[in-house]
Design a protein around this motif. Structure first.
Motif, mmCIF file in Angstrom:
data_model
loop_
_atom_site.group_PDB
_atom_site.id
_atom_site.type_symbol
_atom_site.label_atom_id
_atom_site.label_comp_id
_atom_site.label_asym_id
_atom_site.label_seq_id
_atom_site.Cartn_x
_atom_site.Cartn_y
_atom_site.Cartn_z
ATOM 1 N N VAL A 139 0.840 -1.208 0.000
ATOM 2 C CA VAL A 139 0.000 0.000 0.000
ATOM 3 C C VAL A 139 0.873 1.256 0.000
ATOM 4 N N LEU A 140 1.903 1.283 0.861
ATOM 5 C CA LEU A 140 2.796 2.446 0.914
ATOM 6 C C LEU A 140 3.488 2.651 -0.424
ATOM 7 N N GLY A 141 3.893 1.568 -1.064
ATOM 8 C CA GLY A 141 4.529 1.656 -2.381
ATOM 9 C C GLY A 141 3.593 2.232 -3.434
ATOM 10 N N PHE A 142 2.340 1.761 -3.440
ATOM 11 C CA PHE A 142 1.362 2.281 -4.399
ATOM 12 C C PHE A 142 1.064 3.761 -4.155
ATOM 13 N N VAL A 143 0.910 4.146 -2.889
ATOM 14 C CA VAL A 143 0.628 5.557 -2.581
ATOM 15 C C VAL A 143 1.818 6.426 -2.985
ATOM 16 N N LEU A 144 3.039 5.977 -2.694
ATOM 17 C CA LEU A 144 4.228 6.733 -3.089
ATOM 18 C C LEU A 144 4.289 6.883 -4.605
ATOM 19 N N ARG A 145 4.061 5.797 -5.307
ATOM 20 C CA ARG A 145 4.070 5.847 -6.779
ATOM 21 C C ARG A 145 3.021 6.850 -7.274
ATOM 22 N N HIS A 146 1.838 6.816 -6.672
ATOM 23 C CA HIS A 146 0.749 7.715 -7.068
ATOM 24 C C HIS A 146 1.133 9.185 -6.877
ATOM 25 N N ILE A 147 1.668 9.521 -5.702
ATOM 26 C CA ILE A 147 1.958 10.944 -5.461
ATOM 27 C C ILE A 147 3.161 11.425 -6.274
ATOM 28 N N LEU A 148 4.064 10.522 -6.620
ATOM 29 C CA LEU A 148 5.190 10.923 -7.474
ATOM 30 C C LEU A 148 4.734 11.164 -8.909
ATOM 31 N N ASP A 186 1.311 11.745 -9.999
ATOM 32 C CA ASP A 186 0.184 12.669 -10.156
ATOM 33 C C ASP A 186 0.598 14.072 -9.726
ATOM 34 N N THR A 187 0.931 14.891 -10.695
ATOM 35 C CA THR A 187 1.406 16.255 -10.394
ATOM 36 C C THR A 187 0.265 17.227 -10.101
ATOM 37 N N SER A 188 -0.986 16.755 -10.167
ATOM 38 C CA SER A 188 -2.110 17.653 -9.887
ATOM 39 C C SER A 188 -2.457 17.698 -8.397
ATOM 40 N N ILE A 189 -1.773 16.905 -7.583
ATOM 41 C CA ILE A 189 -2.061 16.874 -6.139
ATOM 42 C C ILE A 189 -1.600 18.183 -5.505
ATOM 43 N N ALA A 241 0.386 15.625 3.346
ATOM 44 C CA ALA A 241 -0.367 14.622 4.094
ATOM 45 C C ALA A 241 0.023 13.211 3.651
ATOM 46 N N PHE A 242 0.040 12.962 2.352
ATOM 47 C CA PHE A 242 0.409 11.636 1.844
ATOM 48 C C PHE A 242 1.850 11.283 2.224
ATOM 49 N N ALA A 243 2.763 12.239 2.108
ATOM 50 C CA ALA A 243 4.168 11.984 2.455
ATOM 51 C C ALA A 243 4.307 11.688 3.956
ATOM 52 N N SER A 244 3.533 12.368 4.792
ATOM 53 C CA SER A 244 3.551 12.100 6.240
ATOM 54 C C SER A 244 3.029 10.704 6.546
ATOM 55 N N ILE A 245 1.975 10.317 5.859
ATOM 56 C CA ILE A 245 1.410 8.975 6.041
ATOM 57 C C ILE A 245 2.422 7.919 5.614
ATOM 58 N N ILE A 246 3.058 8.132 4.479
ATOM 59 C CA ILE A 246 4.051 7.177 3.986
ATOM 60 C C ILE A 246 5.238 7.094 4.956
ATOM 61 N N GLY A 247 5.742 8.235 5.407
ATOM 62 C CA GLY A 247 6.865 8.252 6.343
ATOM 63 C C GLY A 247 6.534 7.533 7.637
ATOM 64 N N GLY A 248 5.358 7.805 8.190
ATOM 65 C CA GLY A 248 4.931 7.131 9.424
ATOM 66 C C GLY A 248 4.753 5.637 9.214
ATOM 67 N N GLY A 249 4.184 5.278 8.079
ATOM 68 C CA GLY A 249 3.991 3.864 7.769
ATOM 69 C C GLY A 249 5.312 3.133 7.623
ATOM 70 N N ILE A 250 6.252 3.737 6.913
ATOM 71 C CA ILE A 250 7.571 3.122 6.733
ATOM 72 C C ILE A 250 8.267 2.965 8.078
#
Length: 176
Positions: A85-94, A96-99, A106-115
């Motif tokens: 899940v963390l890998g997919f979210v990271l791939r998505h935010i990298l 999708d430049t419209s975020i 928020a997504f980067a914080s979630i990924i960092g905490g998850g990792i």
């Protein structure tokens, strides 16, 4: 991955989140006597009985859920699934430049905490939790750590951003 300011920002938020979490856990592991089956462990009052620090090793997920699962299921649900899940979210935010910037943070914080928590499960076999808040029974948390705080903060930001977008879309519809 291209080294754009945006991507560097994402990686920086993730790395800082992991660093803050891991440093705080090292400090807790080295300075606070842990709780185990034989003794309650040390409790440090930061602000009366409202904000307490302690050292608890959590073999499960949120509030210890999953700690009673058999080892294979625990590996699947608490290591493999989160990594995917963390890998997919990271791939998505990298990609999708419209975020917007708040959602990106928020997504980067979630990924960092998850990792950070997945790292603990791999290296230590458990996650070190140490914060506890009790505001006189009005508001009470489980025992948590900085990674949990990062994930929760990220989720709250996403909720607010989502409501803001929904409100903006409704305003646009009303004027059209």
């Amino acid at each position: 991955m291209k080294f754009t300011k945006r991507n560097i920002y994402i990686v920086l938020v993730i790395v800082i989140t992991i660093a803050i979490d891991q440093i705080s856990k090292i400090l807790v592991r080295t300075s606070i006597q842990p709780r185990n089956e034989f003794q309650p462990g040390e409790r440090i009052s930061v602000i009366g009985d409202m904000f307490i620090m302690m050292n608890v090793e959590n073999t499960g997920a949120f509030l210890g859920m999953g700690s009673d699962l058999n080892p294979t299921l625990r590996i699947i649900l608490l290591l493999i699934l989160p990594i995917l899940v963390l890998g997919f979210v990271l791939r998505h935010i990298l990609k999708d430049t419209s975020i917007d910037k708040w959602s990106l943070f928020a997504f980067a914080s979630i990924i960092g905490g998850g990792i950070a928590n997945v790292y603990d499960r791999i290296v230590y076999g458990s996650v070190t939790d140490f914060f506890f808040i009790d505001l006189g029974g009005v508001f009470r948390t489980g025992i948590f750590n900085m990674a949990d705080l990062s994930v929760t903060t990220g989720m709250i930001i996403l909720v607010f951003v989502s409501f803001g977008k929904k409100k903006k879309d409704e305003d646009i519809e009303q004027t059209a």
